[in-house]
Design a protein around this motif. Structure first.
Motif, PDB file in Angstrom:
ATOM      1  N   GLY A 197       5.406 -25.341  17.236  1.00  0.00           N
ATOM      2  CA  GLY A 197       6.843 -25.242  17.421  1.00  0.00           C
ATOM      3  C   GLY A 197       7.548 -24.241  16.534  1.00  0.00           C
ATOM      4  N   ARG A 243       8.711 -20.583  15.578  1.00  0.00           N
ATOM      5  CA  ARG A 243       8.948 -19.316  16.271  1.00  0.00           C
ATOM      6  C   ARG A 243       8.564 -18.144  15.366  1.00  0.00           C
ATOM      7  N   GLN A 274       7.715 -19.098  25.282  1.00  0.00           N
ATOM      8  CA  GLN A 274       7.254 -20.388  24.780  1.00  0.00           C
ATOM      9  C   GLN A 274       6.047 -20.861  25.586  1.00  0.00           C
ATOM     10  N   VAL A 295       6.639 -18.847  20.595  1.00  0.00           N
ATOM     11  CA  VAL A 295       6.546 -20.179  19.998  1.00  0.00           C
ATOM     12  C   VAL A 295       5.563 -21.000  20.811  1.00  0.00           C
ATOM     13  N   ASP A 296       4.686 -21.713  20.156  1.00  0.00           N
ATOM     14  CA  ASP A 296       3.681 -22.544  20.817  1.00  0.00           C
ATOM     15  C   ASP A 296       4.036 -24.007  20.600  1.00  0.00           C
ATOM     16  N   ALA A 297       4.492 -24.660  21.658  1.00  0.00           N
ATOM     17  CA  ALA A 297       4.808 -26.081  21.587  1.00  0.00           C
ATOM     18  C   ALA A 297       3.584 -26.951  21.850  1.00  0.00           C
TER      19      ALA A 297
END
Length: 433
Positions: A182, A184, A243, A145-147
């Motif tokens: 955000g 996943r 993350q 997941v890329d926040a």
């Protein structure tokens, strides 16, 4: 391997999908509990009070809430780099790379990423990072997941299956996909290996550009963007969730799959687009059109007209301009241009820029056709011609891109790229008296 998937049409509209009939609640028939005992969870991709036209959010109805995890711990960043970076160099020099080497065995999406260039500030939600991936194995017990930003995938070789919280998306060369900030997901191969490009957008989410005088039917159309139908993974057992947060990779352990959304509705998630659906505009008069006419998606900045990043595609198209120099002309630009080639050849380069390669021309970097292309374009009869079997693309951004050590020191970087213009001669024939 083929995957039979279903998609919803439309860009930016309110979408809804359920993997189990009745899993998506309507109205207030059961205000205290979601159907089937599911957890209701909202994903807010914009601040609550942002204007309606850019406000995006989605409701998910899932088997376990996303909050059910242990603390994240810092893990190695692998080949990922974020802005600002003390080791990346902002250079005025023109750079070009051959295709990256084939991936080693056992390399998945997280481990197979190499960052080439970054700009802006990941903490300030401005700028981008440009990565290239080379992977040889699917993610099975690992999720990502890329926040920090949304991820725009541009496959160059090999097809991928993106299993996301909102459903499954299959993409092959000639298509793109965007996974929202955000969200996943995990990446699976649909062949032996895969390579391609990813633009990590820290800024405002991608949207369709305004059309202005072009009118309603040019460029990319909202109906051709496809959203996945709901699909869920009801799985127990130990898995890893990686993350990206604050420019670094973090990891935690889960006892379930995070892809357990049984139903969803909203405007934030993941989508795909077939570049063959792009309606290219060109000139029927003279002069080469600016590359902005090829914009598929744009992430605007606070300065009108100066995009945080534009994604442009240069597909098969007719070229019919007369009394003009046909290829892209010699050029210097306040914007920064990073180009990649999916297939075929680019019309301003005779050789050296091949599928899987990349080039960077930073702000005001002078570039244009090489000697062979210039000579050919200067003498060729200007009859209508169709450029075929070619697909190149560009990430155009308002800030200079800082190049990472990995990209500058790569064995496949062309150290002699400047020689593309070394054969050009002085050209001036003064009038005779």
């Amino acid at each position: 391997m083929t995957v039979d998937l279903e998609y919803l049409n439309g860009f930016g509209n309110e979408h809804h999908s359920e993997a189990v009939e009745g899993a998506l609640p309507w109205g207030q028939n059961s205000p205290q509990r979601a159907p089937y005992g599911l957890y209701a969870e909202q994903h807010s991709a914009t601040a609550f009070t942002e204007p309606r036209e850019i406000n995006t959010r989605s409701w998910t109805y899932r088997i376990m809430p996303s909050s059910a995890h242990r603390p994240f711990q810092r893990t190695g960043d692998r080949g990922w780099v974020s802005a600002p970076s003390s080791e990346a160099v902002v250079t005025p020099n023109r750079l070009r790379w051959d295709p990256q080497p084939a991936p080693a065995a056992g390399v998945d999406f997280v481990d197979g990423m190499t960052t080439y260039a970054v700009n802006g500030d990941v903490h300030g939600r401005t700028g981008i990072a440009i990565h290239l991936y080379a992977i040889s194995v699917s993610m099975t017990d690992r999720y990502f997941v890329d926040a920090d930003g949304e991820l725009l995938f541009v496959p160059q070789s090999g097809a991928l299956l993106l299993r996301t919280e909102f459903g499954r998306i299959a993409i092959a060369p000639g298509e793109i996909a965007v996974v929202g900030r955000g969200v996943r997901f995990r990446v699976e191969l649909l062949g032996d290996t895969a390579t391609g490009y990813v633009c990590e957008n820290y800024g405002a989410a991608y949207r369709l550009p305004e059309l202005g005088p072009i009118g309603a039917n040019g460029l990319a159309h909202a109906r051709d963007f496809l959203y996945p139908t709901a699909w869920y993974e009801d799985r127990s057992g130990k898995v890893e969730l990686v993350q990206k947060f604050g420019g670094h990779l973090w990891a935690t352990e889960l006892d379930h799959s995070p892809l357990d959304v049984v139903a969803w509705h909203g405007t934030h998630g993941a989508y795909k687009y077939d570049l063959a659906r792009f309606n290219a505009m060109t000139t029927a008069g003279w002069d080469h059109p600016d590359p902005s006419i090829f914009t598929v998606l744009t992430s605007p900045s606070s300065i009108t007209g100066q995009a945080n990043v534009d994604f442009c595609v240069f597909p098969d198209r007719w070229v019919v301009g007369e009394h003009t120099f046909r290829p892209p002309h010699f050029h210097r630009n306040v914007m920064t241009e990073f180009m990649g080639l999916i297939r075929g050849r680019h019309d301003s380069k005779a050789e050296g820029f091949v599928p899987g390669g990349a080039s960077l021309h930073n702000q005001w970097g002078a570039h244009g056709p090489d000697r062979e292309t210039f000579d050919l374009a200067s003498s060729t009869e200007l009859s209508p011609v169709k450029l075929e079997n070619t697909t190149s693309f560009m990430f155009e951004t308002r800030l200079a891109l800082a190049v990472t050590e990995s990209a500058l020191g790569a064995s496949h970087r062309q150290g002699d790229y400047d020689s593309s213009w070394s054969g050009l001669e002085r050209r001036f024939i003064p009038p005779s008296n």
